[in-house]
Motif scaffolding. Structure first.
Motif, short mmCIF file in Angstrom:
data_model
loop_
_atom_site.label_atom_id
_atom_site.label_comp_id
_atom_site.label_asym_id
_atom_site.label_seq_id
_atom_site.Cartn_x
_atom_site.Cartn_y
_atom_site.Cartn_z
N PRO A 192 6.24 -8.00 -1.34
CA PRO A 192 5.99 -7.26 -1.57
C PRO A 192 5.23 -6.93 -2.92
N HIS A 225 8.18 -2.20 -5.16
CA HIS A 225 8.82 -2.06 -6.19
C HIS A 225 9.21 -1.15 -6.99
N VAL A 280 11.56 0.22 -4.46
CA VAL A 280 12.52 0.11 -5.48
C VAL A 280 13.69 1.06 -6.18
N LEU A 301 13.62 2.09 2.38
CA LEU A 301 13.31 0.60 2.11
C LEU A 301 12.89 -0.25 3.01
N VAL A 308 9.77 -2.45 2.22
CA VAL A 308 10.10 -3.83 1.49
C VAL A 308 9.85 -4.86 2.82
N ASN A 342 12.59 -9.10 1.83
CA ASN A 342 12.88 -9.04 0.56
C ASN A 342 14.41 -7.72 0.52
N ALA A 365 16.26 -6.01 -2.56
CA ALA A 365 15.92 -5.32 -3.01
C ALA A 365 17.02 -4.10 -2.73
#
Length: 173
Positions: free
Chosen positions: A3, A8, A11, A122, A126, A130, A134
């Motif tokens: 990611p 990040h 999220v 998401l 992502v 991951n 998340a």
């Protein structure tokens, strides 16, 4: 694929959005007896206020999911957040049962965008490997929101009254 810093950030922003979404939800139950006394509501009216949110929230899930797919989850999420912020603030100045009921129905529509939009964002941002992490981060947001909303709402209501809590929560949204 790892990611990215952007993933990040997205999220954590989505977790914050769901946190805010759920902070608002604790306001009515916390203020119920104050609202009931102030607006002279009976138990039936109070029950309608509690359930009205879920009528539109539930019925809107599929249509807003479609809208998120068609027009972009980020746009739908922004529109929903704006609607739920305005509905929450206006609840603080409502002076009748019909007005409060209408605002609860609008709140349900506004907040219904959260999960379809967050899920879509998401999935786009992502990497699949991951998504579990998340989703865990995002879950912290919506699980912590009611606790903070109830606690902070109670403190605000004790000091400034129930209306101030709605205006503050809506403004912060």
């Amino acid at each position: 694929m790892q990611p990215t810093r952007t993933a990040h950030s997205v999220v954590f922003l989505l977790a914050a959005v769901l946190f805010i979404n759920y902070v608002d939800r604790g306001a009515l139950p916390t203020a119920a007896h104050l609202i009931q006394d102030d607006l002279h509501l009976n138990e039936k009216q109070l029950g309608l206020l509690f359930s009205a949110f879920f009528w539109t929230y539930t019925l809107s899930q599929i249509p807003v999911g479609w809208l998120a797919e068609r027009y972009g989850a980020h746009r739908i999420l922004a529109a929903g957040l704006t609607l739920w912020a305005v509905a929450t603030m206006c609840a603080g100045v409502a002076h009748s049962f019909p007005a409060l009921l209408g605002l609860r129905l609008l709140l349900g529509i506004g907040e219904s965008v959260a999960f379809p939009s967050v899920s879509k964002l998401l999935a786009v941002v992502v990497p699949v490997k991951n998504l579990g992490t998340a989703n865990g981060v995002v879950a912290c947001g919506y699980l912590l929101g009611p606790a903070v909303g109830t606690f902070a709402g109670g403190l605000i209501m004790a000091q400034y009254g129930w209306r101030a809590a709605f205006v503050m929560f809506g403004s912060l949204s």
